[in-house]
Write an enzyme that holds these catalytic residues in place. Structure first.
Site, PDB file in Angstrom:
ATOM      1  N   ARG A  87       0.833  -1.207   0.000  1.00 58.89           N
ATOM      2  CA  ARG A  87       0.000   0.000   0.000  1.00 58.89           C
ATOM      3  C   ARG A  87       0.874   1.268   0.000  1.00 58.89           C
ATOM      4  O   ARG A  87       0.473   2.302  -0.515  1.00 58.89           O
ATOM      5  CB  ARG A  87      -0.938  -0.003   1.212  1.00 58.89           C
ATOM      6  CG  ARG A  87      -2.077  -1.008   1.077  1.00 58.89           C
ATOM      7  CD  ARG A  87      -2.926  -1.087   2.340  1.00 58.89           C
ATOM      8  NE  ARG A  87      -3.602   0.154   2.702  1.00 58.89           N
ATOM      9  CZ  ARG A  87      -4.720   0.600   2.160  1.00 58.89           C
ATOM     10  NH1 ARG A  87      -5.320  -0.080   1.217  1.00 58.89           N
ATOM     11  NH2 ARG A  87      -5.259   1.740   2.554  1.00 58.89           N
ATOM     12  N   CYS A  96     -13.770   6.138   9.345  1.00 55.03           N
ATOM     13  CA  CYS A  96     -14.956   6.135   8.493  1.00 55.03           C
ATOM     14  C   CYS A  96     -15.951   5.120   9.055  1.00 55.03           C
ATOM     15  O   CYS A  96     -16.460   4.281   8.345  1.00 55.03           O
ATOM     16  CB  CYS A  96     -14.606   5.867   7.036  1.00 55.03           C
ATOM     17  SG  CYS A  96     -13.745   4.311   6.764  1.00 55.03           S
TER      18      CYS A  96
HETATM   19  N1  SAM Z   1      -5.531   8.134   4.787  1.00 51.98           N
HETATM   20  C1  SAM Z   1      -5.771   7.225   3.698  1.00 51.98           C
HETATM   21  C2  SAM Z   1      -6.351   7.991   2.535  1.00 51.98           C
HETATM   22  O1  SAM Z   1      -6.925   9.058   2.743  1.00 51.98           O
HETATM   23  O2  SAM Z   1      -6.188   7.556   1.389  1.00 51.98           O
HETATM   24  C3  SAM Z   1      -6.620   6.063   4.119  1.00 51.98           C
HETATM   25  C4  SAM Z   1      -6.072   5.321   5.307  1.00 51.98           C
HETATM   26  S1  SAM Z   1      -6.931   3.859   5.742  1.00 51.98           S
HETATM   27  C5  SAM Z   1      -8.382   4.457   6.451  1.00 51.98           C
HETATM   28  C6  SAM Z   1      -6.030   3.301   7.129  1.00 51.98           C
HETATM   29  C7  SAM Z   1      -4.606   2.859   6.880  1.00 51.98           C
HETATM   30  O3  SAM Z   1      -4.038   2.436   8.121  1.00 51.98           O
HETATM   31  C8  SAM Z   1      -4.476   1.690   5.922  1.00 51.98           C
HETATM   32  O4  SAM Z   1      -3.694   2.067   4.819  1.00 51.98           O
HETATM   33  C9  SAM Z   1      -3.790   0.606   6.748  1.00 51.98           C
HETATM   34  O5  SAM Z   1      -2.832  -0.117   6.019  1.00 51.98           O
HETATM   35  C10 SAM Z   1      -3.117   1.400   7.842  1.00 51.98           C
HETATM   36  N2  SAM Z   1      -2.875   0.621   9.090  1.00 51.98           N
HETATM   37  C11 SAM Z   1      -3.329  -0.599   9.410  1.00 51.98           C
HETATM   38  N3  SAM Z   1      -2.854  -0.967  10.604  1.00 51.98           N
HETATM   39  C12 SAM Z   1      -2.082   0.021  11.057  1.00 51.98           C
HETATM   40  C13 SAM Z   1      -1.295   0.212  12.231  1.00 51.98           C
HETATM   41  N4  SAM Z   1      -1.237  -0.690  13.191  1.00 51.98           N
HETATM   42  N5  SAM Z   1      -0.612   1.367  12.335  1.00 51.98           N
HETATM   43  C14 SAM Z   1      -0.674   2.301  11.377  1.00 51.98           C
HETATM   44  N6  SAM Z   1      -1.408   2.170  10.258  1.00 51.98           N
HETATM   45  C15 SAM Z   1      -2.095   1.053  10.093  1.00 51.98           C
END
Ligand code: SAM
Length: 470
Positions: A149, A242
């Site tokens: 990602r 969200c």
């Molecule tokens: N901000 C992004 C956008 O506007 O396009 C969307 C982010 S999405 C809601 C949340 C993100 O948190 C994902 O990309 C996921 O991989 C990441 N994530 C998952 N576990 C996490 C962790 N333990 N610490 C930090 N980030 C994490």
């Protein structure tokens, strides 16, 4: 569409919104019978909102809470995916973004010159929004914990022409250890149970279980604890999800405020569509009145999906910890420097950056003020300019997309609706008169990528991975 929603989700929402017969719950449930909207945000690094709206061949309506946001009105255009296929999208003039997803950066309000961290940034909707607000001044660290990602994030920052961002692939804890309380503004767009996306996303509908929110809440608490360590005294932290689940929203913030008395939750500037947070949904001992200052976006009140955001301010008199190590500058190897200078002299009106650095074979613009990233996992420590290959320098797609057309000595410009633009994007070679050499290919004056002209033929260097699939 309502029939596709998990029944237990609807039951929970009915309980929160005054019972299954309440007008509020009925309006909420009825919103799932309407189609989701397609939103886009003008990338003001490249074009103003007015300029974009005047140029795009879709009917657009303004998003009430964001000057850069639009809803694509022409449902046919939206459903056929045309906004994602238009050459202006490839040129980074806009980002397809759900209107409610614009709220967190509206609250964060990054200003030119600031140091901003987006802690959970992929695929980059909010990171590119932050970068547009910075207008190239100050710096953005865009972090994504998942490697694959993180590359999507890098690609979107590149397409949007962002020149002052580093892309890291780290845990929040390791960033906190390295940077300390260094950022003016930190965004946590947390991984969540995604209830606000159930209308749009079949995956979110499948993954939803009544237990999901509780599991997410544990992870969110850990991320928030690390995020707080990264905010300078007087700085701000926006926490966004969200989802509607109070465990992940008001309760996550209530527990954070209880653990970190150096943060406050004052009333933010309200925009049309920003409904208050709901402290009344928490048990009495967690019911902090300040939680009403959080923001909720509801699918039955706005044209957009469900979102939650809280703008937390760190007190200015909070203790300031030691800052991170500054980066050391190293001289470029002579051959690399010579190849790069030759490229600049031949191709550009002037150097694209004040100072450059090498990471492996990749040449970057030095991001002024960025501390040493050695030991951290990162994809890009700044604007990627190109690759040093033995005696020559090969410019990157990121360089093309971050330039203005006036900065290139050779430009081949094509209209958005002309056949050449589509052919260039497919990687075909075009007839093109003019001097031989690296040529910036533009669509209606906006950079699309590089081409290399030899004897009247322009070979497309539009990256293979970005070309439309046949
Ligand atoms: N901000 C992004 C956008 O506007 O396009 C969307 C982010 S999405 C809601 C949340 C993100 O948190 C994902 O990309 C996921 O991989 C990441 N994530 C998952 N576990 C996490 C962790 N333990 N610490 C930090 N980030 C994490």
């Amino acid at each position: 569409m309502r029939d596709l929603l998990p029944p237990l989700f609807l039951e929970r929402m009915a309980a929160l919104l005054g019972g299954p017969e309440s007008a509020e719950y009925r309006a909420f449930a009825a919103s799932y019978d309407r189609p989701a909207v397609t939103g886009l945000r003008a990338n003001t690094l490249k074009a103003s909102a007015a300029e974009l709206a005047a140029r795009l061949p879709f009917a657009l309506a303004a998003v009430p809470w964001s000057a850069e946001g639009f809803i694509v009105q022409d449902a046919d255009a939206a459903s056929a995916g045309r906004p994602g296929k238009h050459p202006y999208h490839a040129a980074g003039l806009y980002y397809l973004q759900e209107p409610s997803a614009l709220a967190p950066v509206e609250l964060l309000d990054p200003r030119p010159g600031e140091r901003v961290l987006d802690l959970a940034a992929a695929p980059g909707g909010k990171a590119t929004h932050i970068a547009a607000r910075l207008q190239g001044e100050g710096l953005l660290v865009a972090n994504e914990i998942h490697g694959r990602r993180a590359w999507d994030l890098a690609e979107n920052l590149e397409r949007c022409g962002v020149r002052n961002a580093a892309v890291t692939n780290e845990t929040p804890e390791r960033l906190a250890e390295r940077f300390g309380a260094w950022f003016d503004a930190v965004l946590v767009d947390a991984p969540c149970s995604g209830e606000g996306m159930l209308r749009k996303s079949a995956a979110a509908r499948q993954e939803w279980t009544p237990e999901l929110a509780a599991g997410c809440a544990v992870r969110q608490a850990n991320i928030l604890a690390a995020a707080a360590r990264l905010v300078r005294p007087g700085g701000r932290l926006v926490y966004a999800t969200c989802t509607f689940a109070p465990e992940e929203d008001e309760r996550a913030v209530a527990r954070f405020l209880a653990a970190r008395p150096d943060f406050d939750l004052p009333e933010p500037p309200r925009r049309p569509g920003f409904a208050p947070g709901r402290p009344d949904w928490l048990p009495a001992d967690e019911r902090d009145a300040r939680l009403a200052h959080a923001v909720r976006l509801w699918p039955h009140h706005v044209a957009g999906e469900g979102h939650f955001a809280a703008r937390l301010m760190r007190r200015a008199d909070a203790e300031q910890e030691a800052g991170p190590r500054p980066a050391r500058s190293e001289r470029l190897p002579k051959a690399v420097e010579a190849a790069y200078r030759a490229f600049v002299a031949e191709t550009l009106a002037g150097p694209p950056a004040d100072a450059v650095m090498l990471a492996g074979a990749y040449l970057y613009a030095v991001l002024p003020g960025l501390p040493d990233l050695a030991g951290l996992r990162f994809l890009h420590p700044g604007w990627w300019l190109g690759t040093a290959r033995k005696e020559r320098f090969e410019p990157s797609h990121a360089l093309a997309l971050g330039l203005r057309a006036q900065q290139a000595r050779r430009v081949a410009d094509f209209p958005a609706d002309g056949p050449e633009t589509a052919r260039y994007l497919r990687g075909e070679t075009l007839a093109s008169t003019g001097e031989d050499g690296w040529t910036l290919v533009t669509v209606d004056g906006y950079p699309l990528g590089w081409g290399k002209r030899v004897a009247g033929r322009l070979k497309s260097h539009y990256p293979r991975g970005l070309r439309p699939v046949k």
